[in-house]
Enzyme design. Structure first.
Site, PDB file in Angstrom:
ATOM      1  N   GLU A 187       4.591  -1.296  12.543  1.00  0.00           N
ATOM      2  CA  GLU A 187       5.145  -1.083  11.200  1.00  0.00           C
ATOM      3  C   GLU A 187       6.234  -0.031  11.269  1.00  0.00           C
ATOM      4  OE1 GLU A 187       2.764  -0.301   7.191  1.00  0.00           O
ATOM      5  OE2 GLU A 187       3.316   1.563   8.159  1.00  0.00           O
ATOM      6  N   TYR A 241      11.383  -1.732   4.618  1.00  0.00           N
ATOM      7  CA  TYR A 241      10.029  -1.782   5.181  1.00  0.00           C
ATOM      8  C   TYR A 241       9.924  -3.033   6.044  1.00  0.00           C
ATOM      9  CZ  TYR A 241       5.032  -2.406   5.658  1.00  0.00           C
ATOM     10  OH  TYR A 241       3.790  -2.571   6.189  1.00  0.00           O
TER      11      TYR A 241
END
Ligand code: GDP
Ligand code: MN
Length: 377
Positions: free
Chosen positions: A185, A101
């Site tokens: 993101e 992530y």
């Protein structure tokens, strides 16, 4: 403004981040063709501006072009967190060895950007962050220094990401800066079984304040997922936000409009929208504003609350009077004018004597009247 995954993916690609080959369509038949072109097996992904598509069944592997067509048809009928799925993206599947992530987000309180990264990315990242916060690294980035290779190495090290991700972290920062984003993101950023680092998903939030210098953003505005009334208002240059009540609210100045929302709520009704006409009192802006507010079927009454300053009340009243010639008023309109030239403004509205228009002299009185009209309508 949030981007769709396929739009975010394009920006990543332009900045040299590896992404799977992919194509978007709204047609199951076309999905079959695309799958053929991509080599048969594909991942079919719902394009909606909502997270959790995987968990909702909006990301599915299709073994061959026929399966891609069937899967696309199923996903195109879905609704994910209130967002109807209008397009799907078909992507070449990737063999995943590890899911990471990474994101950069503006941290207003700190006056910095924040890099958030974890070696345990994927669909469970929220659970990881909640149960084992130490597995998620948070590193501040000075906007003037940006993410250099050294900074990226620091982020990767803090999160336990492999060294090959350093280059991606630098490029992702370039996406943020060059594209005027407030958030980028990638979840998951994966290491493939061949050892390549690939962005398998992408979320980008652009800074609307930068739209003047980002000419390409016009193409993003056609997004069909947004509220149609908000889209219509934006096209007319109005500062409009739809809410879920029944009293339409129009005012001049964000502060006045916000306090008007409060006063309406205090009088037992719910505001249907926020609409700030700013210093624009022209008939055109009034007509545009009224037509947007009136086309919301939930609206039962409309409250126009204006405090005349630089914009005088008689100009606003004149705008309303002229707007009444072009917009068919279908719901009661309560107008409160105060401040600069209020008396002349009120006289103009009195002279027009429209049966659905009434005036109030105070903000509270106007809100009470509009709330009454909305709840008894
Ligand atoms: P989200 O649920 O909306 O975040 O959608 P994602 O695009 O992140 O996809 C959800 C999950 O599907 C990912 O975390 C991956 O585990 C999986 N996934 C997506 N694309 C692929 C792929 O090409 N290959 C494999 N094996 N899994 C994938
Ligand atoms: Mn994801």
């Amino acid at each position: 403004m949030d981007l769709y995954e396929h739009q975010a993916r394009e920006l990543f690609e332009e900045h040299g981040i590896l992404v799977p080959r992919a194509e978007v369509t709204d047609s199951p038949k076309k999905a079959r063709e695309i799958a053929r072109g991509l080599g048969g097996r594909t991942v079919v992904k719902a394009q909606v501006k909502a997270g959790g598509r995987g968990k909702a069944g909006g990301v599915r592997l299709a073994a061959d072009p026929a399966a891609a067509e069937l899967t696309a048809r199923q996903i195109l009928g879905m609704d994910i967190e209130g967002h109807p799925v209008r397009t799907v993206m078909l992507a070449q599947p990737v063999d995943i060895q590890a899911e990471f992530y990474v994101s950069y987000v503006l941290d207003r309180a700190a006056g910095r950007f924040l890099a958030i990264a974890s070696a345990e990315g994927g669909m469970e990242i929220e659970e990881v962050a909640a149960s084992r916060p130490e597995a998620v690294a948070r590193v501040h980035v000075d906007p003037a220094e940006g993410v250099t290779s050294a900074k990226a190495a620091e982020i990767a090290e803090a999160a336990g990401l492999p060294p090959q991700t350093v280059d991606v972290l630098v490029r992702l920062w370039e996406v943020l800066v060059r594209e005027d984003a407030l958030l980028v993101e990638v979840n998951p950023l994966v290491r493939t079984t061949q050892g390549r680092i690939v962005a398998l998903d992408g979320k980008v939030t652009l800074d609307d304040n930068a739209c003047l210098r980002q000419s390409r953003w016009g193409a993003y505005g056609e997004a069909g997922d947004d509220d149609p009334l908000e889209a219509a208002a934006a096209a007319k240059g109005l500062n409009y936000v739809r809410l879920d009540g029944e009293v339409g609210v129009i005012g001049n100045g964000a502060g006045l409009v916000m306090s008007t929302l409060d006063v309406v709520a205090g009088r037992g009704a719910r505001p249907a929208n926020f609409l700030d006409i700013g210093g624009g009192a022209s008939a055109r802006i009034m007509a545009d504003g009224l037509s947007v507010v009136l086309s919301d079927p939930a609206v039962k009454s409309v409250l126009v609350n204006v405090f005349g300053g630089i914009t005088a009340c008689d100009a606003v009243a004149d705008g309303i009077v002229q707007a009444l010639d072009t917009v068919r008023l279908t719901k009661p309109l309560v107008v409160r004018l105060d401040g600069n030239n209020a008396a002349r403004g009120r006289a103009l509205l009195d002279a027009r004597a429209h049966p659905l228009v009434q005036q109030a002299t105070t903000m509270d009185g106007a809100a009470r009247r509009a709330a009454q009209l909305a709840t008894t309508a």
